[in-house]
Design a protein around this motif. Structure first.
Motif, PDB file in Angstrom:
ATOM      1  N   ALA A 162       4.222   0.813  13.281  1.00 19.46           N
ATOM      2  CA  ALA A 162       4.271  -0.431  12.206  1.00 19.46           C
ATOM      3  C   ALA A 162       4.098  -1.618  12.910  1.00 19.46           C
ATOM      4  O   ALA A 162       4.316  -2.895  12.455  1.00 19.46           O
ATOM      5  N   LEU A 163       4.003  -1.504  14.324  1.00 22.47           N
ATOM      6  CA  LEU A 163       3.692  -2.825  15.134  1.00 22.47           C
ATOM      7  C   LEU A 163       5.105  -3.756  15.634  1.00 22.47           C
ATOM      8  O   LEU A 163       5.383  -4.686  15.873  1.00 22.47           O
ATOM      9  N   GLU A 164       6.363  -3.031  15.247  1.00 21.69           N
ATOM     10  CA  GLU A 164       7.793  -3.438  15.401  1.00 21.69           C
ATOM     11  C   GLU A 164       8.392  -2.980  16.584  1.00 21.69           C
ATOM     12  O   GLU A 164       7.866  -1.870  17.036  1.00 21.69           O
ATOM     13  N   PRO A 165       8.968  -4.075  17.565  1.00 26.07           N
ATOM     14  CA  PRO A 165       9.520  -3.579  18.840  1.00 26.07           C
ATOM     15  C   PRO A 165      10.996  -2.926  18.557  1.00 26.07           C
ATOM     16  O   PRO A 165      11.895  -3.237  19.179  1.00 26.07           O
ATOM     17  N   SER A 166      10.872  -1.839  17.640  1.00 30.20           N
ATOM     18  CA  SER A 166      12.115  -1.199  17.249  1.00 30.20           C
ATOM     19  C   SER A 166      12.102   0.353  17.258  1.00 30.20           C
ATOM     20  O   SER A 166      11.164   0.717  16.680  1.00 30.20           O
ATOM     21  N   TYR A 167      13.155   0.761  18.167  1.00 28.68           N
ATOM     22  CA  TYR A 167      13.075   2.278  18.016  1.00 28.68           C
ATOM     23  C   TYR A 167      14.261   2.802  17.013  1.00 28.68           C
ATOM     24  O   TYR A 167      15.180   2.403  17.059  1.00 28.68           O
ATOM     25  N   LYS A 168      13.631   3.109  15.725  1.00 31.33           N
ATOM     26  CA  LYS A 168      14.658   3.927  15.019  1.00 31.33           C
ATOM     27  C   LYS A 168      14.977   5.343  15.120  1.00 31.33           C
ATOM     28  O   LYS A 168      14.243   6.107  15.332  1.00 31.33           O
ATOM     29  N   MET A 169      16.203   5.306  14.775  1.00 31.10           N
ATOM     30  CA  MET A 169      16.718   6.835  14.916  1.00 31.10           C
ATOM     31  C   MET A 169      17.872   7.149  13.987  1.00 31.10           C
ATOM     32  O   MET A 169      18.496   6.400  13.366  1.00 31.10           O
ATOM     33  N   VAL A 170      17.990   8.332  13.505  1.00 27.27           N
ATOM     34  CA  VAL A 170      18.996   8.920  12.190  1.00 27.27           C
ATOM     35  C   VAL A 170      20.410   9.376  13.091  1.00 27.27           C
ATOM     36  O   VAL A 170      20.091  10.238  13.804  1.00 27.27           O
ATOM     37  N   VAL A 171      21.353   8.571  12.692  1.00 24.32           N
ATOM     38  CA  VAL A 171      22.630   8.887  13.467  1.00 24.32           C
ATOM     39  C   VAL A 171      23.782   9.210  12.225  1.00 24.32           C
ATOM     40  O   VAL A 171      23.830   8.076  11.446  1.00 24.32           O
ATOM     41  N   LEU A 172      24.118  10.189  11.913  1.00 21.66           N
ATOM     42  CA  LEU A 172      24.985  10.621  11.073  1.00 21.66           C
ATOM     43  C   LEU A 172      24.664  10.383   9.805  1.00 21.66           C
ATOM     44  O   LEU A 172      25.080   9.869   8.789  1.00 21.66           O
ATOM     45  N   GLY A 173      23.565  10.679   9.635  1.00 16.24           N
ATOM     46  CA  GLY A 173      22.806  10.423   8.140  1.00 16.24           C
ATOM     47  C   GLY A 173      22.131   9.000   8.012  1.00 16.24           C
ATOM     48  O   GLY A 173      21.691   8.588   6.977  1.00 16.24           O
ATOM     49  N   LYS A 174      22.422   8.085   9.004  1.00 13.88           N
ATOM     50  CA  LYS A 174      21.999   6.387   8.641  1.00 13.88           C
ATOM     51  C   LYS A 174      20.795   6.150   9.905  1.00 13.88           C
ATOM     52  O   LYS A 174      21.170   6.607  10.840  1.00 13.88           O
ATOM     53  N   THR A 175      19.853   5.508   9.333  1.00 18.03           N
ATOM     54  CA  THR A 175      18.914   4.756  10.226  1.00 18.03           C
ATOM     55  C   THR A 175      19.460   3.689  10.897  1.00 18.03           C
ATOM     56  O   THR A 175      19.968   2.776  10.505  1.00 18.03           O
ATOM     57  N   ILE A 176      19.452   3.950  12.423  1.00 21.18           N
ATOM     58  CA  ILE A 176      19.681   2.714  12.967  1.00 21.18           C
ATOM     59  C   ILE A 176      18.694   2.026  13.835  1.00 21.18           C
ATOM     60  O   ILE A 176      17.735   2.736  14.145  1.00 21.18           O
ATOM     61  N   ASP A 177      18.562   1.009  14.076  1.00 19.68           N
ATOM     62  CA  ASP A 177      17.549   0.080  14.774  1.00 19.68           C
ATOM     63  C   ASP A 177      18.069  -0.095  16.382  1.00 19.68           C
ATOM     64  O   ASP A 177      19.034  -0.828  16.485  1.00 19.68           O
TER      65      ASP A 177
END
Lengths: 311, 311
Positions: A162-177
């Protein structure tokens, strides 16, 4: 065990100018840390003795390529008399960890999930080994956008689909950037390692990191495809208009994790094709292999320059 | 080239009872398809002659494990006289593709991005080879929830970190959802391959697929961690209350891609630890290796049963 606990408690003291930031208080409670995927342990192996002199860690996809890079940098640093670089993760075939003097040459497989495991275990390894001022590189391959195949791209920006400089990952059910913040000084220094006499170009650019080689990079030649060539080219043009020079599958996680660990890191990839010309890798494998040495040459020059400065 | 175009145009005719659905009209325009990551081509290799008899494709993470599985199934099928199974992707070390009679044993590396490449190239391979009624398995390792380590889990449901049976990917800048629909008949048949005399248990359960081994699976022993043991255990309990029996890193993409390709597929993993007891893999490697044969035994029984039925 006491020495280990002390070492863990001293985590914040191991800083140097750019110390490895573990930022994980939980590790203090471990009596032994099994770096499972590389079959090393901070108790069963003397990591300080084995790896304490490491200053550079170079990651790349394939084990065979990273073995070749280890041999190449060994020769460049005049270390051939030490014999061929050893694979310290030889008890497992998930990853390879070659060492040539102050350089580790590590395979990470394909994609951010595969990278994330070896990255974290290597961060812990250099921490337990007491390394200081370590610099990480990803030396890889990519698909180019409007560049002559065989061009080296030093990533001055890395973005997701999506052209964002952001690595998103899911930790304990929540998406973090996790922000993918590039080290601009290192990017400049690496790009400046290019020479006019090189038989390849080196450029700076924005690298798009996809989670798939086929659909994720807009290719139309995978087993599955729900879009047409026209839509692909519109998307590629949009990417190019946004400064994207190449696409691969690890840069975003790599840069975000370097930033998170407070480790200097950069991504330097060769382009194996121009995606405006096609999707398939049809160039012969010998030429593709030669191109794959180009980013190795750039990184090797940087390493030699830094070692000369500090000697 | 004409034969190839004809073959491509006949894609929809290659169905059998459960034919491989390529669903990609663009492939009709290719004069040659380079299956780059396994160094095979539908023009330079006679894929029909090499692979036309394949009925089962078993995927797993490590090349060495898949080589061992190929030897094991070769013995089980009485094919030892053919010599050790050959790696047909021997010109590259990204993946391994061993063949033992009607069984392919394929390594997929770690994580969905790595899996997605080899999965698509194998789907194209079995399509070009004219295989019919092919069944895919992922035979892997996982972390268990409240199960005795060494238990085999046949996944009757696969979910992402938000507990949804949905594999999300970004294509041309847009997020698309691919439903992970499990083949319930195959799950039942596989689970029924367990014997009372087995020295391990086989259960059905929900498998959570994470994009990371450490934080993504709630572990507190990675290089990075922003949560405490208490939060981890709350999350693990929540997962268990929702039927989650184990966690790994490929099931979601595997099942979603099988469903997309109209290929019968199932995931069968052994648990290497009970996450309620800890995060690290501390069991000795010899025992871990033995446990890794348990799902292989279950899948081998299924394969032999099906081959006996059809002979």
């Amino acid at each position: 065990m006491d020495a280990l606990k002390e070492q863990n408690q001293d985590a914040k003291l191991i800083t140097g100018n750019r110390g490895v930031r573990l930022n994980n208080e939980n590790l203090k409670r471990l009596t032994e840390d099994h770096l499972y995927h590389i079959a090393l342990s901070n108790v069963q192996h003397d990591l300080g003795q084995l790896f304490g002199d490491v200053k550079f860690v170079c990651f790349g996809g394939q084990s065979s390529r990273m073995e070749k890079f280890a041999s190449f940098i060994s020769k460049e640093l005049g270390l051939e008399d030490n014999g061929p670089p050893k694979n310290y993760a030889g008890n497992t075939d998930r990853y390879a960890v070659y060492k040539a003097g102050p350089v580790l040459s590590v395979s990470h497989g394909i994609g951010i999930p595969s990278l994330s495991i070896i990255f974290q275990e290597i961060v812990k390894l250099v921490y337990y080994a007491g390394c200081r001022d370590v610099t990480f590189f990803r030396i890889g391959t990519s698909g180019g956008l409007g560049l002559e195949p065989g061009t080296v791209v030093v990533s001055e920006r890395v973005v997701n689909g999506a052209l964002e400089p952001s690595y998103k990952m899911v930790v304990l059910g929540k998406t973090i950037d996790r922000p993918a913040v590039v080290d601009t000084t290192l990017v400049e220094d690496l790009a400046n390692c290019s020479l006019n006499s090189d038989n390849f170009k080196t450029v700076k650019g924005t690298t798009l990191c996809a989670d798939d080689f086929y659909e994720g990079q807009g290719r139309v030649d995978g087993a599955f495809c729900e879009h047409e060539d026209g839509e692909k080219f519109s998307w590629l043009r949009k990417l190019k208009d946004n400064g994207v020079t190449n696409m691969e599958m690890e840069s975003l996680g790599f840069i975000a994790m370097c930033h998170r660990a407070n480790i200097k890191g950069a991504v330097c990839c060769v382009t194996l094709l121009d995606r405006f010309e096609g999707d398939g890798l049809t160039t012969n494998r010998q030429l593709l292999s030669e191109w794959q040495t180009f980013p190795q040459i750039i990184v090797s020059r940087y390493i030699q320059q830094k070692l000369n400065e500090s000697s």
